[in-house]
Design a protein around this motif. Structure first.
Motif, PDB file in Angstrom:
ATOM      1  N   GLU A  98      -4.611   4.896   2.482  1.00 33.78           N
ATOM      2  CA  GLU A  98      -5.010   3.967   1.419  1.00 33.78           C
ATOM      3  C   GLU A  98      -5.229   2.566   1.993  1.00 33.78           C
ATOM      4  O   GLU A  98      -6.193   1.883   1.646  1.00 33.78           O
ATOM      5  N   CYS A  99      -4.343   2.153   2.872  1.00 36.67           N
ATOM      6  CA  CYS A  99      -4.444   0.828   3.469  1.00 36.67           C
ATOM      7  C   CYS A  99      -5.729   0.700   4.291  1.00 36.67           C
ATOM      8  O   CYS A  99      -6.463  -0.283   4.180  1.00 36.67           O
ATOM      9  N   GLN A 150       0.858  -1.186   0.000  1.00 34.70           N
ATOM     10  CA  GLN A 150       0.000   0.000   0.000  1.00 34.70           C
ATOM     11  C   GLN A 150       0.894   1.236   0.000  1.00 34.70           C
ATOM     12  O   GLN A 150       1.965   1.230   0.600  1.00 34.70           O
ATOM     13  N   CYS A 164      -3.490  -3.856   8.509  1.00 37.25           N
ATOM     14  CA  CYS A 164      -2.507  -2.994   7.862  1.00 37.25           C
ATOM     15  C   CYS A 164      -1.288  -2.936   8.774  1.00 37.25           C
ATOM     16  O   CYS A 164      -1.441  -2.851   9.991  1.00 37.25           O
TER      17      CYS A 164
END
Length: 74
Positions: free
Chosen positions: A28-29, A23, A47
């Protein structure tokens, strides 16, 4: 192949790691994690930074990094 620390979205099922993707950012993750959690009820999604063996591939003239294997969690 290169070994480096990357931010990865990891999918676990039955206690085993079954999928992992690099990522670009924490936001975003987390966004992708929320999407996956809505669609996958029986899996654990995380994550985190991992030390990974990275495979670099050139597709249509652009370099992409893929996780070949995770060495350890940071």
């Amino acid at each position: 192949m290169v070994i480096k620390t990357v931010l990865a979205l990891c999918l676990f099922s039955g206690g085993a790691l079954i999928e992992h993707t690099i990522q670009d950012s924490v936001s975003e993750c987390l966004k992708n994690k929320r999407i996956m959690e809505r669609n996958m009820r029986d899996a654990q999604i995380m994550c985190g930074e991992v030390e990974a063996e990275i495979d670099i591939k050139i597709i249509n003239g652009k370099e992409y990094e893929f996780i070949k294997s995770i060495r350890k969690k940071s």
